[in-house]
Design an enzyme around this catalytic site. Structure first.
Site, short mmCIF file in Angstrom:
data_model
loop_
_atom_site.label_atom_id
_atom_site.label_comp_id
_atom_site.label_asym_id
_atom_site.label_seq_id
_atom_site.Cartn_x
_atom_site.Cartn_y
_atom_site.Cartn_z
N HIS A 1 1.02 -1.28 0.01
CA HIS A 1 0.18 -0.04 0.03
C HIS A 1 0.69 1.37 -0.02
O HIS A 1 0.66 2.23 -0.73
CB HIS A 1 -0.82 0.16 1.42
N LYS B 1 -17.33 -5.91 5.58
CA LYS B 1 -15.89 -6.53 6.22
C LYS B 1 -15.79 -6.43 7.52
O LYS B 1 -15.86 -5.25 8.28
CB LYS B 1 -14.72 -5.72 5.37
N ARG C 1 -1.89 -5.79 -8.48
CA ARG C 1 -0.61 -6.82 -8.06
C ARG C 1 -0.59 -7.89 -9.22
O ARG C 1 0.43 -8.33 -9.26
CB ARG C 1 -0.98 -7.32 -6.69
N SER D 1 -3.31 -7.65 2.98
CA SER D 1 -3.59 -7.56 4.47
C SER D 1 -4.17 -8.84 5.19
O SER D 1 -3.71 -9.32 6.07
CB SER D 1 -4.51 -6.30 4.42
O1 PNS Z 1 -8.64 -2.35 0.46
P1 PNS Z 1 -9.97 -2.83 -0.10
O2 PNS Z 1 -11.04 -3.35 0.92
O3 PNS Z 1 -9.72 -3.83 -1.31
O4 PNS Z 1 -10.72 -1.53 -0.79
C1 PNS Z 1 -11.94 -1.86 -1.46
C2 PNS Z 1 -12.40 -0.45 -1.75
C3 PNS Z 1 -12.51 0.33 -0.42
C4 PNS Z 1 -11.62 0.29 -2.61
C5 PNS Z 1 -14.01 -0.45 -2.30
O5 PNS Z 1 -14.52 -1.38 -1.53
C6 PNS Z 1 -14.61 0.67 -2.10
O6 PNS Z 1 -14.43 1.73 -2.97
N1 PNS Z 1 -15.56 1.03 -1.41
C7 PNS Z 1 -16.46 2.28 -1.25
C8 PNS Z 1 -17.87 2.09 -1.54
C9 PNS Z 1 -18.01 1.94 -3.09
O7 PNS Z 1 -17.98 3.11 -3.63
N2 PNS Z 1 -18.40 1.03 -3.56
C10 PNS Z 1 -19.03 0.76 -4.99
C11 PNS Z 1 -17.53 0.42 -5.72
S1 PNS Z 1 -17.53 0.11 -7.52
#
Ligand code: PNS
Length: 159
Positions: free
Chosen positions: A18, A42, A91, A128
């Site tokens: 990150h 989550k 990744r 993570s």
């Molecule tokens: O570290 P992560 O959990 O893989 O990150 C995922 C994240 C936070 C980038 C994604 O879940 C997100 O953008 N969440 C915000 C809610 C949202 O906008 N959802 C629609 C995504 S298309």
């Protein structure tokens, strides 16, 4: 015109992968907002304020990076803060399908572009969730995450 980008994630906890993406984004964009997401779907090991504090500790050395907590739709967050680009690390192929789908959804819903940074190959195996699994089962996670986050993870895994 100054261009801002958001690096969103759960950061539960922040890894060196990150950090590498945030640092490289900070070199390419005028301003980077690291958005620590409160995702109700989550179950996180660290509370939102703990994750924000851990990320802040690590990025405070970058003058153009700020860290904020957020909940809700990422595209709304971007619109409210006048952020034009979502910047994510990629990744490998396992990330690609989901990331592409999210990028296309964010384009459709919020007209926000996503740009991908290919992760440093020496860090591309890090996640993570795997780091937490290894730590919980007593394996060494040294060198996979910043020292402060490693310490916090070891303490939490022992609890
Ligand atoms: O570290 P992560 O959990 O893989 O990150 C995922 C994240 C936070 C980038 C994604 O879940 C997100 O953008 N969440 C915000 C809610 C949202 O906008 N959802 C629609 C995504 S298309």
């Amino acid at each position: 015109m100054a261009v801002s980008a958001v690096c969103p994630g759960s950061f539960d906890p922040i890894t060196l992968g990150h950090l590498d993406v945030i640092e490289r984004a900070a070199r390419r964009f005028d301003h980077v907002v690291t958005a620590v997401v409160d995702n109700p779907n989550k179950q996180s090991m660290f509370a939102l304020d703990e994750r924000v504090a851990m990320v802040r500790d690590e990025v405070s050395r970058f003058a153009n990076v700020e860290v904020v907590a957020f909940e809700g739709l990422l595209v709304d967050f971007c619109r409210e803060r006048d952020i034009g680009v979502i910047c994510k690390g990629l990744r490998g192929v396992a990330d690609f399908e989901y990331e592409l789908q999210m990028a296309q959804m964010n384009l459709r819903v919020g007209d926000i572009e996503t740009m991908f940074i290919s992760t440093n190959p020496t860090l591309s195996y890090l996640s993570s969730s795997l780091i937490k699994e290894v730590a919980r089962m007593g394996g060494s996670v040294h060198g996979m995450l910043p020292d402060g986050a490693e310490q916090a993870l070891l303490e939490r895994s022992r609890a």
